[in-house]
Write an enzyme that holds these catalytic residues in place. Structure first.
Site, PDB file in Angstrom:
ATOM      1  N   ALA A  63       0.837  -1.194   0.000  1.00 16.99           N
ATOM      2  CA  ALA A  63       0.000   0.000   0.000  1.00 16.99           C
ATOM      3  C   ALA A  63       0.877   1.252   0.000  1.00 16.99           C
ATOM      4  O   ALA A  63       2.073   1.191   0.278  1.00 16.99           O
ATOM      5  CB  ALA A  63      -0.907   0.001   1.224  1.00 16.99           C
ATOM      6  N   GLY A 109      -0.614  -5.270   0.890  1.00 23.27           N
ATOM      7  CA  GLY A 109      -1.780  -5.219   0.020  1.00 23.27           C
ATOM      8  C   GLY A 109      -1.526  -5.865  -1.321  1.00 23.27           C
ATOM      9  O   GLY A 109      -2.455  -6.362  -1.969  1.00 23.27           O
ATOM     10  N   GLU A 112      -2.305  -9.383  -0.809  1.00 23.87           N
ATOM     11  CA  GLU A 112      -3.751  -9.516  -0.599  1.00 23.87           C
ATOM     12  C   GLU A 112      -4.505  -9.429  -1.926  1.00 23.87           C
ATOM     13  O   GLU A 112      -5.469 -10.173  -2.148  1.00 23.87           O
ATOM     14  CB  GLU A 112      -4.231  -8.449   0.387  1.00 23.87           C
ATOM     15  N   GLU A 132       2.875  -5.934   7.306  1.00 23.49           N
ATOM     16  CA  GLU A 132       2.133  -4.844   7.953  1.00 23.49           C
ATOM     17  C   GLU A 132       2.482  -4.677   9.429  1.00 23.49           C
ATOM     18  O   GLU A 132       2.464  -3.554   9.962  1.00 23.49           O
ATOM     19  CB  GLU A 132       0.622  -5.075   7.817  1.00 23.49           C
TER      20      GLU A 132
END
Length: 713
Positions: A63, A109, A112, A132
């Site tokens: 991200a 992300g 993900e 994260e």
């Protein structure tokens, strides 16, 4: 402006190419572009399948971290997370096979999004991970839910609580990656997608259950993880939250697990822990920017090195170089010392081999990069020469005089001194522009910090070369000014002063160490000295006394010097602040220390008393922050973030607390100043407030506020 996600058709496959350099971060616009591309492909009769791939050198590196700082409250966080979860479900619900093609990294992300695809293929050199937790948050886009369904609970817990990357080969073995692609990634991914389309196959990860079917085993893994985190997390919350998210999905299903993940993510992203870790993340990157040293400054390419001294540091430093493929000339003054140094280096590698981290062939390969020598022959061919001899001023000056004569005019001359004057060594060398401090931390082959000390005459090229080299050595380089102890050890002297004084005043060694490890440090001050060697600090104090100086303002406890005189150097002699059994590094409490502390208190006229844990923590941390303020005011450190990076990487300061300067900001500098004045009234004028601390407290600013204002100005 080019599209963030480009749509093309190749061999009846819709190829969605993410084009958001440099790392294809999930900045605003990228997730929506992927969502729109998948929807377009689903409706496109020319597309039988979809491949999601990154342009440039990576898939999706994660991200955009700056986005996390824009979340104002829990309500907004929950709403944003629900939108992302729904977007990923739409990708997963595509009626045509969706294949993520991974090269470089798929992190956070990025992984993900890849797990929301039906399949994942990767080149063997790729890496995947859920880092994260290193930012004080958890995977918030289905990571704690989909990952265990692909690889099982133990591996998912490992990835989500440690935050480390794993190789594509391991990811393939664990079930995260479906196929490894040798050759061109896009060609292989298209072929894979076409085969799945021909077979009419799609697979939603959220509907997988085989890897989590054994509930008893899953619960056992979760319980074991929580027990382990009590030792490793040391006050951090995010690792526990990651386990909670995994547990919710495994025990209560994907939908309820996703709702729980969203709640946990919201708690984390708004926490002080996350704010501190994100600030430290950016501080580490800012440390590479040195005012006055332009990005375009020419740098030398360090291909060969020489190290003078094969002792404790002279063993770890060569390992740092040869681990990076840089051959090393290793010099000692006599054969016995050289043989001892080489034996220690070999033993370290053989220990790694015994743990399966290296093969015997790899051990021999790295050892072959060391050329032992008793002379300066060959020093005229190296790109850098590192002085790593005993911490003795005259000896180091002599070595630099030699290096100035035997090395090339363009050779970088670096000192591993932890305290002494770089400018004196620069003068002795005759080539001051080339001289710089490279203060490694013990063990040098493990610790990631490199404190880069610039002298008065150090050239910008030497500084820029050192920063470039630090990355090559897999270190975090931080440039600091030249003073006794530089940043790390100058501030540490005040940390240790208070630890030893509260010991005299009535606290105990295990109490003080326990306070600091409970706070989050890996070891307390006394255990740290036993590891580093009490003799090291004692000899530095002897040198300082010989020139009429001391390490820190105020009274100094004599107990450490008494231990040195008794031959108690710490772990290496079996006794120091603690006792140690042969072959065992577990500390054993020694009643002798309390007797010595009582004797020191009597000599200083101090009445011993019961000291609370809160007072111990406050005095040590306030002393650290107050001296940090002096270091900033004198421009020895460029930014408060530089100090925090030094303490995080050099001493294991708990990252979730941000570092000593960030921690002081969290307390409020008016509170810190009040404590300094309180201790001054109680304990003496050596508790003198730093002028910068007084100025900032008067304006209600923190160290970071002031730095941001100065940068903006």
């Amino acid at each position: 402006m080019p599209e963030l996600v480009q749509y093309t058709i190749q061999d009846e496959v819709a190829v969605l190419t993410i084009n958001n350099p440099p790392v294809n971060a999930l900045s605003p616009g990228v997730p929506d572009g992927i969502d729109a591309g998948v929807a377009r492909a689903a409706a496109d009769p020319a597309a039988k399948a979809v491949v999601l791939i990154g342009s440039g050198s990576t898939f999706i590196a994660g991200a955009d971290i700056r986005v996390f700082g824009t979340i104002p409250n829990r309500e907004v966080s929950v709403e944003r997370s629900h939108r992302v979860h729904e977007l990923l479900r739409r990708i997963e619900d595509c009626p045509k096979p969706v294949v993520a093609a991974i090269h470089g990294t798929a992190l956070g992300g990025g992984l993900e999004f890849a797990m929301a695809c039906h399949y994942r293929v990767a080149v063997p050199s790729a890496k995947v991970g859920q880092p994260e937790v290193l930012l004080g948050i958890i995977p918030g886009a289905g990571g704690t839910q989909r990952l265990p369904r692909l690889c099982g609970v133990p591996t998912a817990i490992e990835m989500c609580t440690l935050g480390q990357h794993i190789s594509a080969k391991r990811a393939h073995a664990e079930g995260i990656v479906d196929a490894l692609i040798d050759g061109d990634l896009l060609t292989g991914a298209i072929a894979f997608a076409r085969a799945k389309a021909a077979a009419g196959e799609t697979r939603k990860v959220r509907e997988q259950s085989a890897k989590i079917a054994d509930q008893a085993a899953a619960v056992a893994a979760i319980q074991a993880a929580r027990a382990s985190l009590k030792k490793t997390a040391r006050g951090a919350h995010a690792p526990y939250a990651a386990v909670d998210g995994i547990e919710a999905g495994v025990l209560h299903g994907f939908d309820k697990g996703s709702d729980r993940e969203i709640e946990l993510f919201s708690d984390c992203v708004l926490s002080d822990e996350s704010r501190n870790l994100i600030r430290l993340f950016f501080a580490e990157r800012e440390a590479a920017k040195v005012p006055g040293v332009a990005k375009e400054t020419p740098t030398a390419d360090i291909r060969t090195a020489a190290v003078v001294g094969a002792g404790t540091m002279g063993g770890g430093i060569p390992m740092s170089y040869i681990n990076s493929g840089i051959p090393v000339l290793l010099k000692e003054s006599d054969q016995a010392a050289l043989d001892r140094g080489l034996a220690v280096i070999r033993k370290n590698y053989e220990i790694s081999a015994s743990k399966g981290k290296m093969t015997a062939e790899q051990v021999e390969r790295v050892m072959s990069l060391i050329r032992p020598t008793l002379t300066y022959d060959g020093f005229d061919k190296v790109d850098i020469a590192v002085e790593a001899v005993f911490e003795n001023f005259d000896l180091k000056k002599s070595v630099f005089a030699d290096l100035g004569r035997v090395t090339r005019p363009d050779c970088v001359l670096a000192s591993n001194t932890s305290t002494l004057d770089i400018d004196q060594f620069a003068h002795a060398s005759g080539r001051p522009a080339n001289v710089i401090g490279h203060h490694f931390f013990s063990p040098a082959n493990v610790m990631k910090l490199l404190e880069i000390v610039r002298g008065k005459a150090t050239s910008n090229e030497t500084i820029a070369t050192s920063l470039k080299l630090s990355k090559k050595l897999n270190k975090v380089g931080v440039v600091v000014g030249n003073c006794f102890g530089f940043v790390a050890n100058r501030m540490l002297a005040y940390y240790m002063r208070e630890a030893q004084l509260v010991l005299e005043e009535g606290a105990s060694v295990p109490q003080i160490d326990n306070v600091m490890t409970t706070f989050g440090l890996p070891v307390g001050p006394f255990a740290m000295q036993d590891i580093a060697g009490i003799d090291v600090g004692a000899r530095i104090r002897q040198y300082l006394r010989s020139i009429g100086k001391h390490r820190a303002e105020g009274p100094q406890s004599p107990v450490a010097d008494w231990l040195y005189e008794m031959g108690r150097y710490g772990q290496k002699t079996g006794a120091g602040w603690y006792q140690y059994e042969a072959g065992n590094r577990t500390p054993i409490i020694d009643p002798l220390i309390d007797e010595l502390a009582a004797k020191a208190a009597q000599e200083r006229g101090v009445t011993r008393r019961k000291i609370s844990d809160d007072e111990i923590l406050s005095r040590i941390m306030v002393a650290l922050a107050n001296e940090g303020a002096n270091v900033l005011d004198e421009h020895i450190a460029i930014r408060p973030g530089d100090i925090d990076v030094i303490y995080a990487y050099g001493f294991g300061y708990p990252r979730h607390r941000g570092g000593p300067m960030a921690y002081a900001d969290s307390l409020g500098l008016s509170h810190v100043l009040a404590k300094v004045n309180e201790y001054r009234a109680q304990l003496g004028d050596h508790w003198k407030p730093a002028p910068l601390l007084e100025r900032l407290a008067a304006t209600s600013k923190g160290f970071y506020d002031a730095a941001a204002s100065a940068s903006a100005g």
